[in-house]
Design a protein around this motif. Structure first.
Motif, PDB file in Angstrom:
ATOM      1  N   ILE A 142       0.825  -1.209   0.000  1.00 39.28           N
ATOM      2  CA  ILE A 142       0.000   0.000   0.000  1.00 39.28           C
ATOM      3  C   ILE A 142       0.863   1.266   0.000  1.00 39.28           C
ATOM      4  O   ILE A 142       1.785   1.405   0.799  1.00 39.28           O
ATOM      5  CB  ILE A 142      -0.939   0.029   1.231  1.00 39.28           C
ATOM      6  N   GLU A 143       0.539   2.124  -0.923  1.00 39.52           N
ATOM      7  CA  GLU A 143       1.035   3.498  -0.906  1.00 39.52           C
ATOM      8  C   GLU A 143      -0.175   4.404  -1.050  1.00 39.52           C
ATOM      9  O   GLU A 143      -0.994   4.217  -1.939  1.00 39.52           O
ATOM     10  CB  GLU A 143       2.031   3.747  -2.048  1.00 39.52           C
ATOM     11  N   GLU A 144      -0.287   5.362  -0.184  1.00 40.60           N
ATOM     12  CA  GLU A 144      -1.438   6.250  -0.239  1.00 40.60           C
ATOM     13  C   GLU A 144      -1.323   7.207  -1.413  1.00 40.60           C
ATOM     14  O   GLU A 144      -0.208   7.598  -1.774  1.00 40.60           O
ATOM     15  CB  GLU A 144      -1.570   7.002   1.084  1.00 40.60           C
ATOM     16  N   PRO A 145      -2.459   7.606  -2.035  1.00 35.27           N
ATOM     17  CA  PRO A 145      -3.812   7.215  -1.659  1.00 35.27           C
ATOM     18  C   PRO A 145      -4.114   5.759  -2.017  1.00 35.27           C
ATOM     19  O   PRO A 145      -3.562   5.222  -2.973  1.00 35.27           O
ATOM     20  CB  PRO A 145      -4.690   8.175  -2.471  1.00 35.27           C
ATOM     21  N   ALA A 146      -5.013   5.147  -1.229  1.00 29.72           N
ATOM     22  CA  ALA A 146      -5.346   3.748  -1.449  1.00 29.72           C
ATOM     23  C   ALA A 146      -6.843   3.538  -1.223  1.00 29.72           C
ATOM     24  O   ALA A 146      -7.470   4.239  -0.424  1.00 29.72           O
ATOM     25  CB  ALA A 146      -4.551   2.849  -0.508  1.00 29.72           C
ATOM     26  N   VAL A 147      -7.383   2.580  -1.953  1.00 24.56           N
ATOM     27  CA  VAL A 147      -8.824   2.285  -1.887  1.00 24.56           C
ATOM     28  C   VAL A 147      -9.018   0.778  -1.779  1.00 24.56           C
ATOM     29  O   VAL A 147      -8.436   0.013  -2.549  1.00 24.56           O
ATOM     30  CB  VAL A 147      -9.568   2.798  -3.146  1.00 24.56           C
ATOM     31  N   VAL A 148      -9.826   0.354  -0.830  1.00 22.18           N
ATOM     32  CA  VAL A 148     -10.265  -1.040  -0.743  1.00 22.18           C
ATOM     33  C   VAL A 148     -11.554  -1.174  -1.545  1.00 22.18           C
ATOM     34  O   VAL A 148     -12.497  -0.389  -1.370  1.00 22.18           O
ATOM     35  CB  VAL A 148     -10.514  -1.460   0.711  1.00 22.18           C
ATOM     36  N   VAL A 149     -11.598  -2.168  -2.431  1.00 26.40           N
ATOM     37  CA  VAL A 149     -12.777  -2.395  -3.267  1.00 26.40           C
ATOM     38  C   VAL A 149     -13.339  -3.778  -2.925  1.00 26.40           C
ATOM     39  O   VAL A 149     -12.664  -4.792  -3.108  1.00 26.40           O
ATOM     40  CB  VAL A 149     -12.423  -2.336  -4.762  1.00 26.40           C
ATOM     41  N   VAL A 150     -14.556  -3.814  -2.420  1.00 28.41           N
ATOM     42  CA  VAL A 150     -15.167  -5.072  -2.003  1.00 28.41           C
ATOM     43  C   VAL A 150     -16.617  -5.125  -2.458  1.00 28.41           C
ATOM     44  O   VAL A 150     -17.259  -4.097  -2.694  1.00 28.41           O
ATOM     45  CB  VAL A 150     -15.106  -5.260  -0.473  1.00 28.41           C
ATOM     46  N   SER A 151     -17.119  -6.350  -2.555  1.00 33.37           N
ATOM     47  CA  SER A 151     -18.527  -6.567  -2.875  1.00 33.37           C
ATOM     48  C   SER A 151     -19.152  -7.403  -1.764  1.00 33.37           C
ATOM     49  O   SER A 151     -18.527  -8.379  -1.312  1.00 33.37           O
ATOM     50  CB  SER A 151     -18.667  -7.295  -4.218  1.00 33.37           C
ATOM     51  N   PRO A 152     -20.339  -7.053  -1.290  1.00 36.03           N
ATOM     52  CA  PRO A 152     -20.952  -7.825  -0.201  1.00 36.03           C
ATOM     53  C   PRO A 152     -21.296  -9.239  -0.639  1.00 36.03           C
ATOM     54  O   PRO A 152     -21.561  -9.496  -1.812  1.00 36.03           O
ATOM     55  CB  PRO A 152     -22.213  -7.023   0.145  1.00 36.03           C
ATOM     56  N   ILE A 153     -21.294 -10.156   0.321  1.00 37.33           N
ATOM     57  CA  ILE A 153     -21.687 -11.530   0.048  1.00 37.33           C
ATOM     58  C   ILE A 153     -23.190 -11.577  -0.182  1.00 37.33           C
ATOM     59  O   ILE A 153     -23.982 -11.078   0.626  1.00 37.33           O
ATOM     60  CB  ILE A 153     -21.299 -12.453   1.214  1.00 37.33           C
ATOM     61  N   GLY A 154     -23.599 -12.175  -1.292  1.00 35.79           N
ATOM     62  CA  GLY A 154     -25.015 -12.275  -1.611  1.00 35.79           C
ATOM     63  C   GLY A 154     -25.781 -13.036  -0.556  1.00 35.79           C
ATOM     64  O   GLY A 154     -25.343 -14.060  -0.053  1.00 35.79           O
ATOM     65  N   GLY A 155     -26.955 -12.521  -0.195  1.00 40.82           N
ATOM     66  CA  GLY A 155     -27.800 -13.173   0.784  1.00 40.82           C
ATOM     67  C   GLY A 155     -27.456 -12.835   2.209  1.00 40.82           C
ATOM     68  O   GLY A 155     -28.303 -12.923   3.092  1.00 40.82           O
ATOM     69  N   GLN A 156     -26.185 -12.451   2.477  1.00 42.37           N
ATOM     70  CA  GLN A 156     -25.747 -12.140   3.839  1.00 42.37           C
ATOM     71  C   GLN A 156     -25.459 -10.662   4.032  1.00 42.37           C
ATOM     72  O   GLN A 156     -25.738 -10.108   5.081  1.00 42.37           O
ATOM     73  CB  GLN A 156     -24.486 -12.946   4.183  1.00 42.37           C
ATOM     74  N   GLY A 157     -24.838 -10.037   3.047  1.00 41.83           N
ATOM     75  CA  GLY A 157     -24.552  -8.614   3.131  1.00 41.83           C
ATOM     76  C   GLY A 157     -23.242  -8.255   3.787  1.00 41.83           C
ATOM     77  O   GLY A 157     -22.949  -7.072   3.977  1.00 41.83           O
ATOM     78  N   PHE A 158     -22.397  -9.251   4.131  1.00 43.53           N
ATOM     79  CA  PHE A 158     -21.135  -8.920   4.770  1.00 43.53           C
ATOM     80  C   PHE A 158     -20.178  -8.279   3.777  1.00 43.53           C
ATOM     81  O   PHE A 158     -19.900  -8.832   2.719  1.00 43.53           O
ATOM     82  CB  PHE A 158     -20.495 -10.163   5.373  1.00 43.53           C
ATOM     83  N   VAL A 159     -19.656  -7.111   4.155  1.00 42.52           N
ATOM     84  CA  VAL A 159     -18.646  -6.410   3.376  1.00 42.52           C
ATOM     85  C   VAL A 159     -17.249  -6.827   3.842  1.00 42.52           C
ATOM     86  O   VAL A 159     -16.343  -7.022   3.041  1.00 42.52           O
ATOM     87  CB  VAL A 159     -18.833  -4.887   3.513  1.00 42.52           C
ATOM     88  N   PHE A 160     -17.081  -6.962   5.156  1.00 45.60           N
ATOM     89  CA  PHE A 160     -15.832  -7.441   5.744  1.00 45.60           C
ATOM     90  C   PHE A 160     -16.140  -8.549   6.746  1.00 45.60           C
ATOM     91  O   PHE A 160     -17.183  -8.547   7.395  1.00 45.60           O
ATOM     92  CB  PHE A 160     -15.085  -6.318   6.469  1.00 45.60           C
ATOM     93  N   GLY A 161     -15.213  -9.496   6.859  1.00 48.15           N
ATOM     94  CA  GLY A 161     -15.324 -10.530   7.879  1.00 48.15           C
ATOM     95  C   GLY A 161     -15.784 -11.877   7.398  1.00 48.15           C
ATOM     96  O   GLY A 161     -15.910 -12.810   8.198  1.00 48.15           O
ATOM     97  N   ARG A 162     -16.055 -12.016   6.100  1.00 51.02           N
ATOM     98  CA  ARG A 162     -16.449 -13.309   5.551  1.00 51.02           C
ATOM     99  C   ARG A 162     -15.674 -13.522   4.246  1.00 51.02           C
ATOM    100  O   ARG A 162     -15.976 -12.924   3.217  1.00 51.02           O
ATOM    101  CB  ARG A 162     -17.955 -13.363   5.263  1.00 51.02           C
ATOM    102  N   GLY A 163     -14.637 -14.352   4.308  1.00 46.85           N
ATOM    103  CA  GLY A 163     -13.912 -14.692   3.100  1.00 46.85           C
ATOM    104  C   GLY A 163     -12.878 -13.692   2.647  1.00 46.85           C
ATOM    105  O   GLY A 163     -12.219 -13.902   1.629  1.00 46.85           O
ATOM    106  N   ASN A 164     -12.720 -12.568   3.380  1.00 44.31           N
ATOM    107  CA  ASN A 164     -11.708 -11.581   2.976  1.00 44.31           C
ATOM    108  C   ASN A 164     -10.935 -11.059   4.184  1.00 44.31           C
ATOM    109  O   ASN A 164     -10.639  -9.877   4.310  1.00 44.31           O
ATOM    110  CB  ASN A 164     -12.349 -10.420   2.193  1.00 44.31           C
TER     111      ASN A 164
END
Length: 396
Positions: A314-336
Motif C-alpha cells: 500500500i502506498e497512499e492514496p489507497a482504496v479497498v474495493v469489495v462486494s458484499p456476500i449475496g444473501g448475507q450482506g457482509f462487506v468485511f469478515g467473511r472470506g476476505n
C-alpha cells in the motif's frame, strides 16, 4: 436455569489473514506464515455477552482447555468440563496451536447432549458446524436405548459464533456479541441449513457448496442467511469503475465475481477468491489511457495477497474495493480476512454490487474483529451498482 454446552475450534480462522482461505489441514502452514488464533477471542466475546444478557442462571458445560473451558473462565464463568481432548494444550500460543480434531468436537457435543443441554454454542466455521450437526444427528439416530426416545438430540438446537474463514451456513449469528445475546434470551427455534465447501477447490478458485445438514437454531433477526450467489451482469459496473480510476492510487481488490469483472477490465487475471493489489500509473504516464476503460495504465503489485503483503504494497492514496456476500450482506469478515483492520484504516472504501444482489439485501454488515472500526464503518454509504449509478445502503 439454562444449560448451555460450549465447544471451540481453537484454530478456526487462522488461515484467513495469511491468504489460505481456510484452515482445514493447513494449520502448520498458517503458523509458518505468521497466523495467530482468532477463535478464542471471539469465544470470549460471545461468552461475555452471554453473561451480560442472561436473565436466569447459566449452567455452562464446556470442552476442556482451549476447546471452551479456558475461554469460559476468561469470560467469568466456572464451567463444568465434560470432555478433555488428548491433543489440546492449555495454551493458544500461535507457535504451538492446540492439536484438536473433528472427533474431539463430536465427542464433546455428544457429552453435552447426554447431560441435557438446552443449546450447543460452538465457535468456528462451516467445518465445525458440520461436525456439531453430525454429532447431534448421530445421537438422534441412536436414540435412547433404555426408553426408545429418539427425540432428545432433535430438540437440541445449535448456534454458531462466526470464527472461520468461510461462514456460508445459516446457523451462525451475525457477530460474537449477537451469539451471546441470542443464546441467553432465545425462546423459539427453527430449522436452518448447514453448508460447506471444498477448501481445495476454493483455493483453486471454484466455489463448490454442498448442503450438509439441517438443524434447529434459535430464532433471531441477528442470524446470517445462507450464502447465495448474486446474479446479473456487472459489465457496466466494471466499466464505470475503471473509467473513474484515479492516477497513482493503490487499489486493494477483494474476492468475488463482481470485483473479478473489475480486475478483468484492468487487464489482469486476478485471484477469484483472493485479494489482489493493483496500482494505477501516475497521471504523467500514459494519461490518455484513462479514457479507455478496458486497459488503464497500471501495475499488478501482488496477486492473492496476505495481510502482510497488502500492508507492504500500500502506498497512499489507497482504496479497498469489495462486494458484499449475496444473501448475507457482509462487506468485511467473511472470506476476505486478509483485508484486516490495519489495511482498512489505511484506505478509503468502495463497495460495488449488482442491483440484483442489493435488491436481496436490506442492509450491509461488517465483522472485522475490531469493534471500534466496525462502529466507524456503520452508517450510510453509496454502493456502485452501474456505470454511473449508485445506491444508498446502510451498514449495521
Amino acid at each position: 436455569m439454562r444449560r448451555i454446552g460450549v465447544v471451540v475450534n481453537p484454530v478456526a480462522g487462522m488461515g484467513g489473514r495469511v491468504g489460505l482461505k481456510g484452515t482445514d489441514g493447513k494449520v502448520a502452514e498458517a503458523v509458518e506464515r505468521g497466523a495467530t488464533p482468532r477463535a478464542p477471542e471471539r469465544a470470549i466475546e460471545a461468552l461475555e455477552s452471554l453473561a451480560r444478557h442472561a436473565e436466569d442462571e447459566i449452567d455452562l458445560l464446556a470442552a476442556g482447555g482451549p476447546m471452551g473451558a479456558d475461554e469460559a473462565v476468561a469470560a467469568g464463568f466456572e464451567p463444568a468440563v465434560v470432555y478433555e481432548s488428548a491433543g489440546a494444550a492449555s495454551s493458544t500460543d500461535a507457535a504451538d496451536p492446540p492439536e484438536t480434531t473433528a472427533e474431539d468436537t463430536r465427542t464433546a457435543v455428544e457429552a453435552f447432549v447426554d447431560r441435557g443441554v438446552d443449546l450447543v454454542l460452538f465457535v468456528g466455521g462451516d467445518g465445525t458446524a458440520v461436525d456439531v450437526a453430525a454429532a447431534l444427528d448421530d445421537v438422534e439416530a441412536r436414540g435412547d436405548a433404555a426408553t426408545g426416545d429418539d427425540t432428545a438430540a432433535e430438540e437440541t438446537p445449535m448456534l454458531g459464533v462466526p470464527a472461520g474463514v468461510k461462514v456460508y451456513s445459516s446457523v451462525f449469528a451475525v457477530s460474537p456479541r449477537d451469539a451471546g445475546r441470542i443464546a441467553a434470551t432465545f425462546e423459539r427455534v427453527e430449522d436452518r441449513e448447514i453448508n460447506d465447501i471444498d477448501e481445495d477447490a476454493y483455493r483453486g478458485g471454484a466455489v463448490e457448496t454442498e448442503l450438509r445438514g439441517v438443524r434447529p437454531v434459535p430464532v433471531s433477526e441477528e442470524l446470517q442467511s445462507s450464502k447465495q450467489l448474486g446474479g446479473g451482469s456487472v459489465e457496466t459496473l466494471a466499466e464505470g469503475f475503471v473509467r473513474d480510476i484515479d492516477p497513482g492510487t493503490t487499489y486493494v481488490l477483494g474476492p468475488g465475481s463482481t470485483v473479478g469483472a473489475i480486475k478483468e477490465r484492468l487487464g489482469f487475471e486476478g485471484s477469484p477468491l483472493g485479494v489482489d493489489v493493483w496500482r494505477a500509473a501516475p497521471e504523467s504516464v500514459e494519461a490518455e489511457s484513462y479514457h479507455e476503460p478496458a486497459s488503464p495504465a497500471g501495475e499488478l503489485l501482488v496477486r492473492d495477497a496476505t495481510e502482510a503483503e497488502i500492508l507492504d504494497a500500500i502506498e497512499e492514496p489507497a482504496v479497498v474495493v469489495v462486494s458484499p456476500i449475496g444473501g448475507q450482506g457482509f462487506v468485511f469478515g467473511r472470506g476476505n480476512d486478509q483485508i484486516s483492520p490495519a489495511v482498512i484504516e489505511r484506505c478509503d472504501l468502495e463497495v460495488v454490487a449488482s442491483r440484483r444482489k442489493l435488491d436481496d439485501l436490506n442492509v450491509l454488515r461488517v465483522d472485522t474483529d475490531d469493534e471500534d472500526l466496525d462502529e466507524s464503518l456503520r452508517g450510510w454509504l453509496k454502493a456502485r451498482v452501474g456505470r454511473f449509478e449508485r445506491r444508498m445502503m446502510k451498514v449495521v
